[in-house]
Design a protein around this motif. Structure first.
Motif, PDB file in Angstrom:
ATOM      1  N   GLU A  47      33.050  15.380  52.300  1.00  0.00           N
ATOM      2  CA  GLU A  47      32.670  16.528  53.129  1.00  0.00           C
ATOM      3  C   GLU A  47      32.069  16.031  54.439  1.00  0.00           C
ATOM      4  N   PHE A  48      31.979  16.939  55.395  1.00  0.00           N
ATOM      5  CA  PHE A  48      31.464  16.606  56.719  1.00  0.00           C
ATOM      6  C   PHE A  48      30.321  17.562  57.020  1.00  0.00           C
ATOM      7  N   LEU A  49      29.108  17.062  56.844  1.00  0.00           N
ATOM      8  CA  LEU A  49      27.908  17.880  56.912  1.00  0.00           C
ATOM      9  C   LEU A  49      26.958  17.296  57.960  1.00  0.00           C
ATOM     10  N   ASP A  50      26.463  18.153  58.827  1.00  0.00           N
ATOM     11  CA  ASP A  50      25.530  17.717  59.875  1.00  0.00           C
ATOM     12  C   ASP A  50      26.119  16.552  60.674  1.00  0.00           C
ATOM     13  N   LYS A  51      27.438  16.609  60.921  1.00  0.00           N
ATOM     14  CA  LYS A  51      28.155  15.614  61.721  1.00  0.00           C
ATOM     15  C   LYS A  51      28.155  14.228  61.077  1.00  0.00           C
ATOM     16  N   LYS A  52      28.038  14.215  59.747  1.00  0.00           N
ATOM     17  CA  LYS A  52      28.125  12.968  58.991  1.00  0.00           C
ATOM     18  C   LYS A  52      29.155  13.113  57.872  1.00  0.00           C
ATOM     19  N   THR A  53      29.787  11.996  57.502  1.00  0.00           N
ATOM     20  CA  THR A  53      30.717  11.987  56.374  1.00  0.00           C
ATOM     21  C   THR A  53      29.932  11.767  55.092  1.00  0.00           C
ATOM     22  N   VAL A  54      30.068  12.685  54.145  1.00  0.00           N
ATOM     23  CA  VAL A  54      29.345  12.605  52.877  1.00  0.00           C
ATOM     24  C   VAL A  54      30.381  12.471  51.760  1.00  0.00           C
ATOM     25  N   ALA A  55      30.386  11.327  51.089  1.00  0.00           N
ATOM     26  CA  ALA A  55      31.334  11.060  50.001  1.00  0.00           C
ATOM     27  C   ALA A  55      30.583  11.051  48.671  1.00  0.00           C
ATOM     28  N   THR A  56      31.000  11.916  47.741  1.00  0.00           N
ATOM     29  CA  THR A  56      30.292  12.103  46.476  1.00  0.00           C
ATOM     30  C   THR A  56      31.234  11.859  45.309  1.00  0.00           C
ATOM     31  N   LEU A  57      30.858  10.957  44.403  1.00  0.00           N
ATOM     32  CA  LEU A  57      31.660  10.706  43.211  1.00  0.00           C
ATOM     33  C   LEU A  57      31.517  11.861  42.230  1.00  0.00           C
ATOM     34  N   ASP A  58      32.612  12.226  41.604  1.00  0.00           N
ATOM     35  CA  ASP A  58      32.630  13.235  40.547  1.00  0.00           C
ATOM     36  C   ASP A  58      33.359  12.615  39.367  1.00  0.00           C
ATOM     37  N   ASN A  59      32.603  12.254  38.334  1.00  0.00           N
ATOM     38  CA  ASN A  59      33.183  11.590  37.164  1.00  0.00           C
ATOM     39  C   ASN A  59      33.564  12.555  36.054  1.00  0.00           C
ATOM     40  N   ASN A  60      33.574  13.868  36.353  1.00  0.00           N
ATOM     41  CA  ASN A  60      33.945  14.870  35.353  1.00  0.00           C
ATOM     42  C   ASN A  60      33.164  14.652  34.068  1.00  0.00           C
ATOM     43  N   ASP A  61      31.848  14.559  34.217  1.00  0.00           N
ATOM     44  CA  ASP A  61      30.979  14.161  33.105  1.00  0.00           C
ATOM     45  C   ASP A  61      30.013  15.267  32.694  1.00  0.00           C
ATOM     46  N   GLY A  62      30.465  16.498  32.775  1.00  0.00           N
ATOM     47  CA  GLY A  62      29.635  17.603  32.309  1.00  0.00           C
ATOM     48  C   GLY A  62      28.456  17.901  33.202  1.00  0.00           C
ATOM     49  N   GLY A  63      28.533  17.511  34.452  1.00  0.00           N
ATOM     50  CA  GLY A  63      27.486  17.874  35.396  1.00  0.00           C
ATOM     51  C   GLY A  63      26.535  16.760  35.766  1.00  0.00           C
ATOM     52  N   THR A  64      26.644  15.592  35.135  1.00  0.00           N
ATOM     53  CA  THR A  64      25.803  14.473  35.559  1.00  0.00           C
ATOM     54  C   THR A  64      26.117  14.118  36.999  1.00  0.00           C
TER      55      THR A  64
END
Length: 349
Positions: A169-186
């Motif tokens: 995502e691109f938030l506040d003019k920064k690139t934000v990369a977030t891992l999603d391991n499909n782990d029930g919300g962890t």
């Protein structure tokens, strides 16, 4: 900007910043299946384009390391160069673009690391095999995604053969990369929709899980097409399914979840349409990615019969063999079952 990109920019501007209200998810089993919808309120048409290894891409005119299949918009059979809304490469990595209103992009740096967000999926599919590789090129400065985007506000999700996912995502003019391991919300639930930003949806689903975990829960599966409701509905449906016992069953489970967020044509209530989209806002196409076998299945609004393409059959090793198939094609939209009937007496004997 190339003439074709100028053309789509003008087209998008004319329709007042349409919203691609897409859904994207990975299933809860080991078959390596994920899916997406493309929901859009403009009369853009889409198709499937093959991009062989060694093809020239927009980022510094580099050559594609991997062959891939993408979904570009097109008009009157003109493929819009380098604008890939989603796709799958021959290493099993998928990339998909979806709307995120309120995105604020980094600016160009003036160096050869600059990557227009409009070419984000093209670059990732051409250059990376896995989510960790994609994460690395964002972190080490190999590429610097920047705006603006001809599609307005958007974010991306990448999924790989190992089941890893990365939301960008691109938030506040920064690139934000977030891992999603499909782990029930962890880290996440293997689901991405639209606004608000990804971490809001994860927290919202955690709150729903808290309700469901109480002694006397009262919870209704949300039924509208707003992004928050689609996110929760997808997770509740896919997490409640039994483990499939065959590949065919795994694909059919994916289809059932895909059906739950497919928006019919017409003025449907509960969509996040912008003004003027109206009856045009519905699911243009749906795709199932088989990351392990590098295969995709798709259906379009004009043809709900699933079609299949194995990337091994797409001639991706021949750089001169790029090809295109519009969704508005003459592929069969039903199977004639007459020849499959057998005499009743034979069945009952």
């Amino acid at each position: 900007m190339s003439p074709s990109l100028v053309k789509i920019a003008q087209h998008v501007a004319f329709f007042a910043a349409p919203v691609m209200s897409c859904s994207n998810f990975i299933m809860e089993n080991d078959y390596g299946l994920s899916a997406r919808t493309m929901d859009l309120g403009t009369p853009l048409f889409f198709g499937i384009e093959t991009v062989p290894k060694g093809s020239t891409i927009s980022f510094n005119k580099a050559k594609s390391t991997y062959g891939f299949v993408g979904f570009p918009p097109h008009e009157t059979s003109i493929v819009l160069d380098h604008f890939v809304s989603g796709g799958l490469n021959d290493a099993g990595l998928s990339c998909d673009q979806q709307t995120l209103l309120g995105s604020e992009y980094p600016k160009e740096t003036g160096t050869d690391t600059d990557l227009s967000v409009d070419h984000f999926c093209e670059y990732m599919l051409a250059s990376c095999a896995t989510v960790p590789e994609a994460q690395a090129v964002l972190a080490n400065g190999t590429v610097t995604p920047h705006g603006p985007s001809i599609a307005g506000g958007d974010h991306f999700v990448l999924r790989d053969v190992n089941g890893a996912s990365l939301v960008v995502e691109f938030l506040d003019k920064k690139t934000v990369a977030t891992l999603d391991n499909n782990d029930g919300g962890t880290t996440g639930y293997g689901v991405m929709t639209n606004e608000p930003q990804f971490d809001w949806h994860v927290e919202n689903m955690r709150h729903a899980a808290w309700k469901l975990g109480n002694a006397r829960p009262s919870f209704t599966i949300p039924g509208a097409f707003y992004p928050d409701e689609r996110f929760v509905r997808i997770n509740l449906l896919k997490s409640a399914m039994d483990k499939p016992t065959s590949y065919e069953e795994a694909v059919m489970q994916t289809v059932h979840v895909l059906n739950s967020v497919t928006v019919p044509m017409g003025d449907q209530m509960g969509t996040d349409s912008s003004k003027g989209e109206g009856a045009g806002d519905h699911t243009k196409f749906g795709v199932i990615y088989d990351h392990k076998n590098q295969t995709l299945y798709w259906r379009a609004v004009t043809n709900q019969n699933f079609q299949r393409l194995r990337l091994a059959d797409a001639n991706l090793d021949n750089v001169s063999a790029a090809a295109f198939l519009p969704f508005s094609n003459d592929l069969p939209w039903y199977n004639d079952a007459a020849s499959a009937f057998v005499p009743t007496a034979q069945v009952r004997s």
